[in-house]
Design an enzyme around this catalytic site. Structure first.
Site, mmCIF file in Angstrom:
data_model
loop_
_atom_site.group_PDB
_atom_site.id
_atom_site.type_symbol
_atom_site.label_atom_id
_atom_site.label_comp_id
_atom_site.label_asym_id
_atom_site.label_seq_id
_atom_site.Cartn_x
_atom_site.Cartn_y
_atom_site.Cartn_z
ATOM 1 N N LYS A 17 0.840 -1.202 0.000
ATOM 2 C CA LYS A 17 0.000 0.000 0.000
ATOM 3 C C LYS A 17 0.877 1.255 0.000
ATOM 4 C CE LYS A 17 -0.293 -0.390 5.027
ATOM 5 N NZ LYS A 17 -1.098 -0.911 6.146
ATOM 6 N N TYR A 73 13.484 31.801 5.405
ATOM 7 C CA TYR A 73 12.231 32.426 5.851
ATOM 8 C C TYR A 73 12.269 32.745 7.340
ATOM 9 C CZ TYR A 73 9.904 31.248 1.445
ATOM 10 O OH TYR A 73 9.539 31.158 0.147
HETATM 11 C C1 LIG Z 1 -0.195 -1.917 6.804
HETATM 12 C C2 LIG Z 1 -0.724 -3.180 7.334
HETATM 13 C C3 LIG Z 1 0.116 -4.296 7.497
HETATM 14 C C4 LIG Z 1 1.624 -4.247 7.335
HETATM 15 O O1 LIG Z 1 2.204 -3.957 8.575
HETATM 16 P P1 LIG Z 1 3.814 -3.853 8.730
HETATM 17 O O2 LIG Z 1 4.015 -3.486 10.148
HETATM 18 O O3 LIG Z 1 4.251 -2.782 7.789
HETATM 19 O O4 LIG Z 1 4.373 -5.181 8.356
HETATM 20 C C5 LIG Z 1 -0.468 -5.490 7.855
HETATM 21 N N1 LIG Z 1 -1.801 -5.581 8.077
HETATM 22 C C6 LIG Z 1 -2.623 -4.524 7.971
HETATM 23 C C7 LIG Z 1 -4.081 -4.699 8.249
HETATM 24 C C8 LIG Z 1 -2.127 -3.282 7.607
HETATM 25 O O5 LIG Z 1 -2.946 -2.230 7.519
#
Ligand SMILES: *Cc1c(COP(=O)(O)O)cnc(C)c1O
Length: 368
Positions: A38, A264
């Site tokens: 993701k 700035y």
């Molecule tokens: C993002 C996510 C993961 C991955 O977790 P990591 O700590 O990056 O391995 C696993 N399960 C869900 C439901 C997530 O939202």
């Protein structure tokens, strides 16, 4: 590796392969691997990562939103893709693109069944999420009864997996709570098996849990952060390789004297002769304003150089008074000598937020 001549995020696919194999070696034989890609594969490049991970034979992909899944399908990714956080408005597109929704409530389960029935789908693959204590998404024990009630009346969907998410798998102080989540998940998964009469895949562990709760891997794990080289623990990080290296260059060097100010709000005031280097990276690239005023730094030829004054949208300034460097030299923002976790900590955040925050305008360079 060629020296950077502009701001780039170098993405090392060999490091990705190393991390994939390292995490996989923790798993009992037969446990499946869901690669979480993701948010542009945590700020890297989801298509490049997905292609490499398919080559490495990951079993599954997960993304958060439907658009992310469609992007992967358009790029030719063919392994199953779980959409972790879809909305009912996405369901038609999910089916059209052979994506698999997480159904996390009575409402979403019913709405997906409605669409699947209308389209005469048979056994369309879906995933059910249980809420075992995270209190974010999922069926609680109290709403579990909706699942058998709704499934009894339809053949349009098939539960390919049931899963839950741990709230504190990286935190040993919360071990008891995590164990309670594991027991709740087992219990709900057992009920589900009794009710539907077939065994779906079960998955609970994220990266930290794979290492910290190896007996709770069930039949699949979901790893994101670990694939990119981090595991919320310096001891575990040692076995992994950071995939992304954020590099930039010195655009210009200013020689300043007492009374001069930088940037700035004239936020940095020069006291003695000072050399200030200007870098083409700023808060619009994901290096937030919090990193200014000496809170954090970058590396030039292995030496730490503090960021001074306010971080601008497209520029940061660093104090190179005592650093041997010239205009055009390469600068490392993270990767190499600068660990992401340390830089994130200096900015009061965590690796997840820092790496996913590198904006899409930063050029990605794939290295293999
Ligand atoms: C993002 C996510 C993961 C991955 O977790 P990591 O700590 O990056 O391995 C696993 N399960 C869900 C439901 C997530 O939202």
């Amino acid at each position: 590796m060629p020296k950077a001549e502009e701001t780039v995020l170098e993405i090392d696919l060999n490091a990705l392969a190393h991390n994939f194999r390292t995490i996989k070696s923790q798993l009992k034989p037969g446990v499946k691997f869901m690669s979480v890609i993701k948010a542009y594969a945590y700020g890297n490049d989801s298509v490049a990562m997905a292609k490499k991970l398919e080559e490495l034979d990951t079993d599954y992909f997960a993304v958060a939103y439907t658009e992310e899944g469609i992007r992967l399908r358009k790029a030719g990714i063919s392994k199953p893709i779980l959409i972790l956080h879809p909305q009912p408005v996405n369901y038609a597109e999910i089916i059209e693109n052979c994506l698999e929704p997480n159904l996390y409530s009575a409402r979403t389960l019913q709405l997906f069944i409605d669409i699947a029935e209308k389209q005469n789908q048979k056994n369309y693959p879906v995933h059910l999420k249980f809420n075992t204590g995270m209190n974010r998404l999922g069926f609680t024990e109290a709403d579990y009864h909706h699942i058998p009630e709704k499934l009894e009346k339809t053949k349009s969907i098939k539960i390919v997996s049931a899963f839950s998410h741990l709230a504190a798998s990286e935190d040993w102080k919360e071990r008891e709570f995590t164990l309670s989540q594991i027991y709740k998940f087992k219990d709900l998964a057992g009920k589900l098996l009794d009710d539907i009469g077939y065994q779906p895949l079960l998955h609970l562990c994220n990266t930290s849990a794979i290492f910290n709760y190896p007996s709770a891997t069930f039949s699949m794990v979901r790893s994101g952060l670990g694939l990119y080289g981090f595991a919320n623990d310096p001891n575990l990080d040692k076995n992994l390789k950071p995939v992304g290296t954020l590099k930039t260059v010195i655009s210009q060097i200013q020689n300043l004297e007492e009374g001069d100010t930088v940037g700035y709000s004239r936020a940095f005031k020069v006291e003695n002769h000072t050399r200030i280097a200007t870098l083409p990276i700023g808060h619009a690239d994901g290096i937030k304003r919090i990193y200014g005023h000496g809170k954090a730094g970058v590396f030039i030829n292995g030496e730490y150089v503090p960021i001074v004054g306010n971080v601008c949208m497209d520029i940061i300034m660093i104090d190179v008074t005592n650093i041997d460097c010239k205009e055009g030299d390469e600068v490392i923002v993270f990767g190499g000598p600068q660990h992401v976790t340390k830089l994130a900590g200096d900015g009061g955040t965590i690796s997840y937020e820092l790496i996913t925050g590198i904006s899409q305008r930063v050029k990605r360079v794939i290295i293999e």
